[in-house]
Design an enzyme around this catalytic site. Structure first.
Site, PDB file in Angstrom:
ATOM      1  N   ASP A 137       0.853  -1.275  -0.059  1.00  0.00           N
ATOM      2  CA  ASP A 137      -0.024   0.072   0.011  1.00  0.00           C
ATOM      3  C   ASP A 137       0.881   1.288   0.028  1.00  0.00           C
ATOM      4  OD1 ASP A 137      -2.952   1.217   0.330  1.00  0.00           O
ATOM      5  OD2 ASP A 137      -1.886   1.841   2.010  1.00  0.00           O
ATOM      6  N   TYR A 181      -0.629  11.881   3.369  1.00  0.00           N
ATOM      7  CA  TYR A 181      -1.413  11.994   2.177  1.00  0.00           C
ATOM      8  C   TYR A 181      -1.836  13.298   1.713  1.00  0.00           C
ATOM      9  CZ  TYR A 181      -2.359   6.953   2.271  1.00  0.00           C
ATOM     10  OH  TYR A 181      -2.485   5.627   2.500  1.00  0.00           O
ATOM     11  N   HIS A 183      -6.968  -6.337  -0.471  1.00  0.00           N
ATOM     12  CA  HIS A 183      -6.026  -5.351  -0.408  1.00  0.00           C
ATOM     13  C   HIS A 183      -4.809  -5.545   0.403  1.00  0.00           C
ATOM     14  CE1 HIS A 183      -4.233  -1.061  -0.768  1.00  0.00           C
ATOM     15  NE2 HIS A 183      -4.383  -1.239   0.348  1.00  0.00           N
TER      16      HIS A 183
END
Length: 359
Positions: free
Chosen positions: A167, A279, A334
């Site tokens: 990720d 982020y 995921h």
């Protein structure tokens, strides 16, 4: 006569359209979450703001079979990083970089598996878990995160490693491979495409834009942290246990204690701001100036990933100028290294034992 210069308006227009998309979608995502908050308050106001007290970590976080808890302070930034290490010192280094919302514990199956032949180090990234978390948002730019890994490698006494990232940790692993290829013997990335593929694909495919909506929501100050914490961190639990996004469909590979470990770590005061700040810098750092990876690379992908479309994995090959293998696991989520650990570990072993060379 000199050739006419391209009009300056075009790059400016592109930049305007790009940032209009970013902030427009950011506003849309914020509106959706605000409606969710109001709905929750309307249905159960007391429950919405309830948080259970979590003073002590679950026992699984101190399981000696996973390794030893260690700390290292790096010279460049002066930050102290926490990691868990398994395997003898002096063996080749395997460095593990987790994603969001995770921490070193996401690699518990790999710490046990690879310690026989490697010095396995599962790191808490900057701002996560027990690693230092700078207060300023600018401290989480990609350049800082890349420098962290380089300095940690030096501080551990290694010049090279097998680098594995999942990720967001996969994003960092790709960038390390681009910027410091001499540091990586082999690169293994789980469920994250080459960053250039991601930035190009997301602008052209609305479905991926929707899947990545949290990237935009996280641009808002403070509100995302609050939304993650309401209803006793229900959103965090949902990521790992729901039918659509969970670890192995409804979190079947996650024990109650495993889930509590995640909630414990992210329920600590200020524990969400550092991870989300990663982020908050991404749109100012992309696209990349350099793209090519020259390291032998294995890309593992869960076909049922709720956040990343599998087509991005297939396109990634064009950015690897060396041996490249893509393995897509059907029914894999995921959270692949936790969802199907035995299969993932077997594929990693096979790749590590293959004779590959740097072109």
């Amino acid at each position: 006569m000199a050739p006419p210069r391209p009009p300056r308006l075009l790059p400016a227009l592109r930049a305007l359209l790009y940032w209009s998309l970013v902030y427009g979608y950011c506003g849309l995502c914020a509106s959706v979450h605000l409606l969710k908050l109001l709905w929750s308050i309307g249905r159960a106001p007391a429950q919405t703001f309830r948080r259970a007290a979590r003073a002590n970590p679950p026992a699984c976080l101190n399981d000696p079979s996973l390794g030893t808890h260690c700390y290292v302070r790096i010279k460049d930034s002066g930050l102290r990083f926490h990691y868990v290490a398994a395997g003898e010192r002096g063996k080749p280094l395997m460095l593990l970089l987790h994603g969001f919302p995770e921490f070193w514990y996401s690699w518990r199956h790999q710490l046990r598996e690879f310690k026989s032949e490697y010095r396995v180090v599962a790191l808490d990234l900057r701002g996560y878990g027990e690693s230092d978390a700078p207060a300023h948002q600018e401290s989480y730019k990609l350049d800082c995160l890349i420098a962290d890994i380089k300095d940690i490698l030096d501080s551990l006494g290694y010049s090279k490693c097998v680098l594995i990232g999942h990720d967001w940790g996969g994003m960092i692993a790709w960038l390390i491979a681009v910027c410091y290829p001499e540091m990586i013997m082999k690169l293994i990335v789980i469920n994250f495409p080459h960053p250039s593929v991601f930035t190009e694909y997301i602008l052209r495919h609305p479905a991926q834009l929707f899947r990545s909506s949290f990237y935009y929501f996280f641009q808002i100050p403070r509100f995302p942290e609050f939304m993650f914490s309401i209803n006793d961190f229900k959103a965090l639990k949902h990521l790992f246990t729901s039918q659509s996004t969970g670890i192995g469909r409804k979190g079947r590979q996650l024990t109650t204690e495993d889930l509590e470990a995640y909630v414990y770590v992210f329920s600590q005061p200020g524990a969400l701001s550092g991870p989300i700040n990663h982020y908050r810098n991404i749109f100012s750092c992309l696209p990349l100036k350099h793209h090519m990876v020259t390291t032998p690379t294995l890309l593992l992908w869960g076909e049922e990933d709720a956040f990343m479309e599998v087509e991005m994995a297939e396109v990634t090959k064009i950015y690897v100028k060396n041996y490249f293998r893509l393995t897509i696991l059907s029914e894999g989520s995921h959270w692949l290294q936790q969802d199907q650990p035995d299969i993932v570990n077997g594929l990693i072993w096979a790749f590590l034992k293959e004779e590959t060379r740097r072109d």
